[in-house]
Design a protein around this motif. Structure first.
Motif, PDB file in Angstrom:
ATOM      1  N   ALA A  23     -94.895  90.270  43.007  1.00 12.85           N
ATOM      2  CA  ALA A  23     -94.542  91.466  43.620  1.00 12.85           C
ATOM      3  C   ALA A  23     -95.808  91.902  44.296  1.00 12.85           C
ATOM      4  O   ALA A  23     -95.788  92.428  45.347  1.00 12.85           O
ATOM      5  N   LEU A  24     -96.862  91.863  43.683  1.00 15.16           N
ATOM      6  CA  LEU A  24     -98.227  92.087  44.351  1.00 15.16           C
ATOM      7  C   LEU A  24     -98.652  91.327  45.547  1.00 15.16           C
ATOM      8  O   LEU A  24     -98.918  92.012  46.496  1.00 15.16           O
ATOM      9  N   ARG A  25     -98.314  90.086  45.512  1.00 18.14           N
ATOM     10  CA  ARG A  25     -98.634  89.508  46.574  1.00 18.14           C
ATOM     11  C   ARG A  25     -97.602  89.741  47.716  1.00 18.14           C
ATOM     12  O   ARG A  25     -98.245  89.907  48.917  1.00 18.14           O
ATOM     13  N   ALA A  26     -96.446  89.836  47.624  1.00 17.77           N
ATOM     14  CA  ALA A  26     -95.591  90.279  48.615  1.00 17.77           C
ATOM     15  C   ALA A  26     -95.779  91.756  49.174  1.00 17.77           C
ATOM     16  O   ALA A  26     -95.439  91.856  50.300  1.00 17.77           O
ATOM     17  N   PHE A  27     -96.390  92.592  48.235  1.00 21.79           N
ATOM     18  CA  PHE A  27     -96.683  93.883  48.734  1.00 21.79           C
ATOM     19  C   PHE A  27     -97.578  93.867  49.444  1.00 21.79           C
ATOM     20  O   PHE A  27     -97.811  94.437  50.816  1.00 21.79           O
ATOM     21  N   ALA A  32     -92.606  93.208  50.736  1.00 20.04           N
ATOM     22  CA  ALA A  32     -92.055  94.019  49.627  1.00 20.04           C
ATOM     23  C   ALA A  32     -92.789  95.464  49.511  1.00 20.04           C
ATOM     24  O   ALA A  32     -93.745  95.707  50.408  1.00 20.04           O
ATOM     25  N   GLY A  33     -92.059  96.492  49.033  1.00 17.72           N
ATOM     26  CA  GLY A  33     -92.447  97.719  49.041  1.00 17.72           C
ATOM     27  C   GLY A  33     -93.078  98.049  47.790  1.00 17.72           C
ATOM     28  O   GLY A  33     -92.957  97.320  46.658  1.00 17.72           O
ATOM     29  N   PRO A  34     -93.487  99.440  47.726  1.00 18.53           N
ATOM     30  CA  PRO A  34     -94.266  99.838  46.305  1.00 18.53           C
ATOM     31  C   PRO A  34     -92.891  99.797  45.226  1.00 18.53           C
ATOM     32  O   PRO A  34     -93.526  99.553  44.170  1.00 18.53           O
ATOM     33  N   ASN A  39     -91.168  98.309  39.960  1.00 20.15           N
ATOM     34  CA  ASN A  39     -89.882  97.683  39.095  1.00 20.15           C
ATOM     35  C   ASN A  39     -90.499  96.481  38.305  1.00 20.15           C
ATOM     36  O   ASN A  39     -90.022  96.369  37.082  1.00 20.15           O
ATOM     37  N   ALA A  40     -91.513  95.658  38.980  1.00 15.71           N
ATOM     38  CA  ALA A  40     -92.124  94.254  38.236  1.00 15.71           C
ATOM     39  C   ALA A  40     -92.883  94.856  37.171  1.00 15.71           C
ATOM     40  O   ALA A  40     -93.138  94.185  35.982  1.00 15.71           O
ATOM     41  N   LEU A  41     -93.691  96.008  37.172  1.00 14.20           N
ATOM     42  CA  LEU A  41     -94.552  96.511  36.023  1.00 14.20           C
ATOM     43  C   LEU A  41     -93.810  97.222  35.113  1.00 14.20           C
ATOM     44  O   LEU A  41     -94.316  97.262  34.086  1.00 14.20           O
ATOM     45  N   THR A  42     -92.669  97.658  35.221  1.00 16.64           N
ATOM     46  CA  THR A  42     -91.895  98.448  34.178  1.00 16.64           C
ATOM     47  C   THR A  42     -91.832  97.948  32.838  1.00 16.64           C
ATOM     48  O   THR A  42     -92.136  98.486  31.809  1.00 16.64           O
ATOM     49  N   GLY A  43     -91.692  96.554  32.914  1.00 17.13           N
ATOM     50  CA  GLY A  43     -91.676  95.961  31.529  1.00 17.13           C
ATOM     51  C   GLY A  43     -92.949  95.078  31.180  1.00 17.13           C
ATOM     52  O   GLY A  43     -92.944  94.181  30.343  1.00 17.13           O
ATOM     53  N   ALA A  44     -93.772  95.062  32.177  1.00 12.23           N
ATOM     54  CA  ALA A  44     -95.035  94.249  32.064  1.00 12.23           C
ATOM     55  C   ALA A  44     -96.255  94.724  31.000  1.00 12.23           C
ATOM     56  O   ALA A  44     -96.342  95.684  30.738  1.00 12.23           O
ATOM     57  N   ARG A  45     -96.877  93.520  30.635  1.00 17.11           N
ATOM     58  CA  ARG A  45     -98.130  93.923  29.708  1.00 17.11           C
ATOM     59  C   ARG A  45     -99.162  93.689  30.825  1.00 17.11           C
ATOM     60  O   ARG A  45     -99.256  93.157  31.833  1.00 17.11           O
ATOM     61  N   ALA A 168     -84.809 102.669  52.541  1.00 15.63           N
ATOM     62  CA  ALA A 168     -84.432 102.201  54.005  1.00 15.63           C
ATOM     63  C   ALA A 168     -85.733 102.114  54.566  1.00 15.63           C
ATOM     64  O   ALA A 168     -86.666 102.904  54.641  1.00 15.63           O
ATOM     65  N   PRO A 169     -85.551 101.006  55.652  1.00 16.28           N
ATOM     66  CA  PRO A 169     -86.950 100.905  56.503  1.00 16.28           C
ATOM     67  C   PRO A 169     -87.691 101.877  57.166  1.00 16.28           C
ATOM     68  O   PRO A 169     -88.678 101.935  57.239  1.00 16.28           O
ATOM     69  N   GLN A 170     -86.707 102.828  57.678  1.00 17.59           N
ATOM     70  CA  GLN A 170     -87.267 103.818  58.274  1.00 17.59           C
ATOM     71  C   GLN A 170     -88.036 105.017  57.431  1.00 17.59           C
ATOM     72  O   GLN A 170     -88.838 105.688  57.920  1.00 17.59           O
ATOM     73  N   ARG A 171     -87.581 104.905  56.131  1.00 19.63           N
ATOM     74  CA  ARG A 171     -88.279 105.956  55.229  1.00 19.63           C
ATOM     75  C   ARG A 171     -89.239 104.982  54.270  1.00 19.63           C
ATOM     76  O   ARG A 171     -88.893 104.214  53.607  1.00 19.63           O
ATOM     77  N   ARG A 172     -90.295 105.562  54.443  1.00 18.02           N
ATOM     78  CA  ARG A 172     -91.263 104.811  53.486  1.00 18.02           C
ATOM     79  C   ARG A 172     -91.903 105.812  52.401  1.00 18.02           C
ATOM     80  O   ARG A 172     -92.974 106.090  52.448  1.00 18.02           O
TER      81      ARG A 172
END
Length: 180
Positions: A23-27, A32-34, A39-45, A168-172
């Motif tokens: 997710a960090l690489r894609a961001f 990928a967006g924030p 989402n990836a961090l939610t369950g992460a150590r 949506a792409p127009q709203r960041r």
């Protein structure tokens, strides 16, 4: 006698969770967006750094200054504007990039966000020395702390916690809505 708590992941080898690293690489690549990172961090150590802080020294028998007493400390970043941020790292390697002498303490990303809000920090900075840093602040920080505590703050400004989805792409902006 106090007991030493068990680590979150006893067999942890210090590597970043694959979903978080991806997710960090894609961001950072712009694909990928924030919300994907959150989402990836939610369950992460993650790893929180602990460093030794010299509190007292003395001159030894050979005339050299030596450590007499030290304490362990959780360092924070302080921005030019005075706002503080809690540090967290996805891996032992990213922690060592920042400060090789720091020792890692396992925590969930949600616990770190909860601690940051409790310390009145403005943000959590993930992997400050790279390879792909990410900042959790504002409504995202508040929401993740609320998920960790299991309760929303009591105020008219409280946020509704929902599954994060890419806007949506127009709203960041982050896809949380405020209750009125």
């Amino acid at each position: 006698m106090p007991s030493i708590p068990q680590p979150l992941l006893p067999d942890d080898d210090g590597s970043a969770a694959p979903a978080v690293a991806a997710a960090l690489r894609a961001f950072h690549a712009g694909t990928a967006g924030p919300a994907d990172v959150l989402n990836a961090l939610t369950g992460a150590r993650v790893l929180v750094p602990v460093v030794a802080l010299l509190t007292e020294s003395e001159v030894g028998e050979h005339g050299l200054r030596q450590e007499k007493e030290s304490e362990m400390a959780l360092p924070k970043l302080v921005g030019k504007d005075g706002r503080e941020a809690v540090l967290a790292f996805t891996s032992a390697e990213s922690l060592a990039r920042w400060r090789p002498d720091a020792r890692p303490i396992q925590a969930s990303a949600l616990q770190v966000c909860q601690a940051a809000v409790g310390e009145r920090a403005a943000a959590v900075v993930l992997d400050v020395a790279g390879p792909h840093s990410f900042v959790i602040e504002g409504a995202a920080l508040t929401a993740m702390a609320a998920v960790a505590s299991g309760s929303l703050p009591d105020s008219d400004d409280a946020i509704t916690v929902t599954r994060l989805e890419e806007p949506a792409p127009q709203r960041r902006r982050f896809p949380w809505s405020r209750r009125r």
